[in-house]
Scaffold this active site. Structure first.
Site, mmCIF file in Angstrom:
data_model
loop_
_atom_site.group_PDB
_atom_site.id
_atom_site.type_symbol
_atom_site.label_atom_id
_atom_site.label_comp_id
_atom_site.label_asym_id
_atom_site.label_seq_id
_atom_site.Cartn_x
_atom_site.Cartn_y
_atom_site.Cartn_z
ATOM 1 N N GLU A 427 94.921 28.424 54.372
ATOM 2 C CA GLU A 427 93.937 27.826 53.486
ATOM 3 C C GLU A 427 94.036 28.472 52.099
ATOM 4 O O GLU A 427 93.848 29.675 51.950
ATOM 5 C CB GLU A 427 92.550 28.068 54.100
ATOM 6 N N ASP A 506 89.891 31.047 56.647
ATOM 7 C CA ASP A 506 88.855 32.070 56.520
ATOM 8 C C ASP A 506 87.914 32.051 57.721
ATOM 9 O O ASP A 506 87.690 31.003 58.318
ATOM 10 C CB ASP A 506 88.003 31.812 55.262
ATOM 11 N N ASP A 508 84.821 31.961 57.896
ATOM 12 C CA ASP A 508 83.461 31.586 57.484
ATOM 13 C C ASP A 508 83.265 30.087 57.720
ATOM 14 O O ASP A 508 84.127 29.424 58.303
ATOM 15 C CB ASP A 508 83.219 31.959 56.012
ATOM 16 N N ASP A 510 83.202 27.474 55.702
ATOM 17 C CA ASP A 510 84.208 26.614 55.062
ATOM 18 C C ASP A 510 85.534 26.660 55.807
ATOM 19 O O ASP A 510 86.179 25.634 56.007
ATOM 20 C CB ASP A 510 84.447 27.066 53.617
#
Ligand code: 0RA
Length: 644
Positions: A427, A506, A508, A510
């Site tokens: 990403e 990541d 998280d 997102d």
């Protein structure tokens, strides 16, 4: 009962040897001894009860997870026969429970689930249980026998009288065999839901009696496959009010099909033989597809609906946005294919094609308005398919012309062996940069993806070939889409350049969203990579715990606490904790150590456990409709790691 005579002893020893073989090599019989194998035991027992239902003798099944993770399955079928088995000189009940493959020998004409794909028989469950107790209610009496690791404690005993009929099996899986003994209510519920759709009229209760987890759910489907289709399509607006429903029987083959068009673009068809999911399709699916193409084409042609169309209509155009369940019951199914997930019986093609063809033609003639709506969609599909094919051919031809020119953003590895090569889909450009520095360039390649990739669940097919990130994935992987004679899209992976494809995002919210978007793409357009076990998700650590020069990583809360205790030794304020939210917070060396180095990293392999649920969840999570997604999130929010 006196048990004498060489005949008896010989077969008795044979029987025990059979079960001993199951205990020695359980994987051969139930696939594995992990959590999947553990649940397989339940399916073996339930399958027998469902056979009773198929034979017309059982309406209710009660499945309970008991306090100690034992399983209890009770049905109101005929009960396992208890009369004396002449040759073996013991109760038929004991034979069914202790002789491999003895369970199915009694009536050949009925459709058997057991004896199908995973039917290894209830005796296998017995062999792999530390303790098993069977109770039979038959002809006014209750009979019982208990076993330890497959060996009877005593002969079959009459223990009372009863007005009801049926069989109850209670078993405790053997801790010497299984890696885990803990049952999952959710796993049992998902397959039981599917079974209740596939066997309408059958009621199945699932009950959890474990401490603190008590709950009960009833599974009963009046509409059968019609409800199954509606269930699967919860996230997609339907084109017609009700599913088209077809049933019929010919040459002792029972056919049941429900299908419904929605406003989406994906074909979503699940096929079953005797309640067993056939992941590779087979003759039943071919018969259904053949009828679909033939009847729609004939109907459209004879009404002049296709006259203005410049291109030819293909079988695939009739299946766009179509959700269908094809279920057949075949007395002696032959399974073939790599994973034995394909029906081979050739006589099934014609039977299904005739039954579906007749019913479909009748439906179109009786419902001209709905028929027109479907035909319009087919025309749209044909137009879009031509656009998609052009777009796809452009991308794929360009590749050939430029000598398979790899994407500029790809940092390739030097190895040319696909087996040892890995592609990381990363990403963002900045994390991509770190990964490039941190990787082992011999066998690890990096392809950075920019931001959120296209949600393919909502996009027309030709759009996806215009998407830069998606084009890059095709060319980097060296795979391309081909169409078979049916117009069916398939992925050619002969030239796959990496056997491990790792999604690295990541840790998280997102990052999870992007992972889900990428997964959706792979599920809808490259499912072959998932089926062949090539797709993985990287698991970066969540914390770095430091004290002076010492540093350790933690992948979850429990590890973090343990490390803080270990390093801090009481003085916890001397410890520094860093919560990694993004890959960008790690330097190249840290990323290598924690997430990319094969000897230290954690990878999750993406697997399709259950096709009907996978499709259902993708439609709920990524499809058009908002309310079912909100419901899903509200129901499952507690399971997600929400960032603080
Ligand atoms: C063999 C023959 C018959 C029924 C069964 C087995 C049977 C097995 C199981 C396992 C769980 N529940 C079951 N219910 C029945 C046919 C019996 C007859 O002909 O009466």
């Amino acid at each position: 009962m006196t048990q004498k005579g060489s005949d008896y002893s010989a077969s008795s020893i044979q029987a025990l040897e059979g079960l001993e073989a199951v205990r020695r090599r359980p994987g051969m019989y139930i696939g594995s001894t992990d959590v999947k194998g553990l649940h397989h035991l339940v399916w073996e027992v339930i399958d027998n009860s469902i056979d009773e239902h198929l034979a017309g003798h059982c309406s209710h099944i009660l499945v309970s997870i008991l306090q100690d993770n034992s399983i209890r399955v009770e049905d109101n079928g005929r009960g396992i026969p208890v009369d004396m088995h002449e040759k073996l000189q013991k109760s038929a009940l004991e034979v069914v429970m202790t002789v491999l493959h003895a369970g199915g020998k009694f009536d050949k004409d009925s459709y058997k689930v057991s004896g199908g794909l995973h039917g290894v028989g209830v005796s296998c469950v017995n062999a792999l249980s530390a303790y098993l107790r069977v109770e039979v209610r038959r002809e006014g009496k209750v009979y019982m026998q208990e076993y330890e690791r497959g060996k009877p404690r005593e002969n079959v005993r009459e223990i009372g009288e009863t007005a009801s009929r049926g069989t109850t099996v209670i078993f405790r899986p053997d801790e010497e065999i299984f890696e885990t003994l803990v049952y999952s209510f959710e796993t049992l519920a998902q397959r039981i839901r599917e079974l209740s759709f596939l066997n309408n009229g059958l009621t199945i209760y699932l009950k959890d009696e474990r401490e603190g987890q008590q709950r009960e759910e009833k599974f009963f489907s009046e509409g059968g496959l019609r409800e199954f289709v509606k269930f699967l399509d919860q996230g997609r607006p339907p084109l017609t009010e009700n599913p088209i429903y077809v049933t019929g029987k010919e040459e002792n083959i029972e056919v049941e099909i429900a299908m419904q068009y929605n406003t989406g673009f994906q074909e979503n068809v699940l096929s079953y033989v005797n309640n067993i999911y056939t992941r590779e399709g087979g003759t039943h699916l071919s018969g259904y597809r053949r009828a679909l193409a033939r009847v729609f084409k004939q109907y459209g042609d004879s009404n002049g609906f296709f006259s203005k169309l410049k291109m030819e209509i293909s079988g695939e155009d009739f299946r766009e946005g179509l959700t269908a369940i094809v279920s057949v019951k075949v007395p002696e199914p032959q399974f073939k294919g790599q994973t034995k997930g394909e029906l081979g019986n050739s006589e099934v093609v014609g039977v299904v094609s005739r039954i579906v063809g007749d019913a479909l033609m009748a439906f179109l003639e009786q419902n001209p308005k709905e028929a027109r709506r479907i035909i319009d969609k087919v025309i749209l599909a044909a137009t879009a398919r031509h656009a998609a094919r052009k777009a796809r051919e452009m991308v794929q031809r360009k590749n050939v012309l430029t000598g398979g020119g790899l994407p500029g953003k790809l940092a390739d590895c030097s190895s040319r062996s696909a087996e040892e090569s890995e592609l990381f889909l990363v990403e963002g450009d900045s994390a991509g940069g770190t990964a490039k520095q941190g990787r082992n360039r011999n066998y690890q390649a990096i392809l950075p993806l920019r931001g959120k990739i296209l949600n393919v669940e909502k996009a027309l097919e030709y759009k996806i070939y215009e998407n830069e990130e998606i084009k890059n994935m095709f060319t980097a992987l060296g795979v391309h889409i081909i169409e078979d004679e049916d117009g069916q899209r398939k992925l050619n992976i002969d030239k796959l350049r990496y056997h491990k494809v790792v999604i690295m995002c990541d840790a998280d919210v997102d990052g999870s969203h992007i992972t889900t978007l990428i997964l959706t793409f792979f599920y809808r357009y490259m499912v072959e990579l998932i089926q062949n076990g090539h797709l993985y998700i990287a698991r970066p650590p969540l914390y770095l715990v430091k004290k002076g020069k010492e540093a350790k990583y933690a992948w979850n809360e429990k590890e973090r606490i343990a490390i803080v205790e270990e390093l801090g030794k009481g003085k916890e304020d001397s410890v520094h904790i860093q919560r990694y939210k993004g890959l960008g917070e790690m330097n190249a060396e840290q990323l290598w150590e924690t997430t990319m180095d094969p000897s230290r990293r954690i990878l999750s392999r993406v697997d399709i456990e259950d096709a009907s649920n996978a499709s259902y969840y993708f439609s709920i999570l990524m499809g058009e409709d908002v309310p079912p997604r909100r419901d899903f999130i509200e129901k499952h929010a507690v399971y997600a790691n929400i960032d603080i």
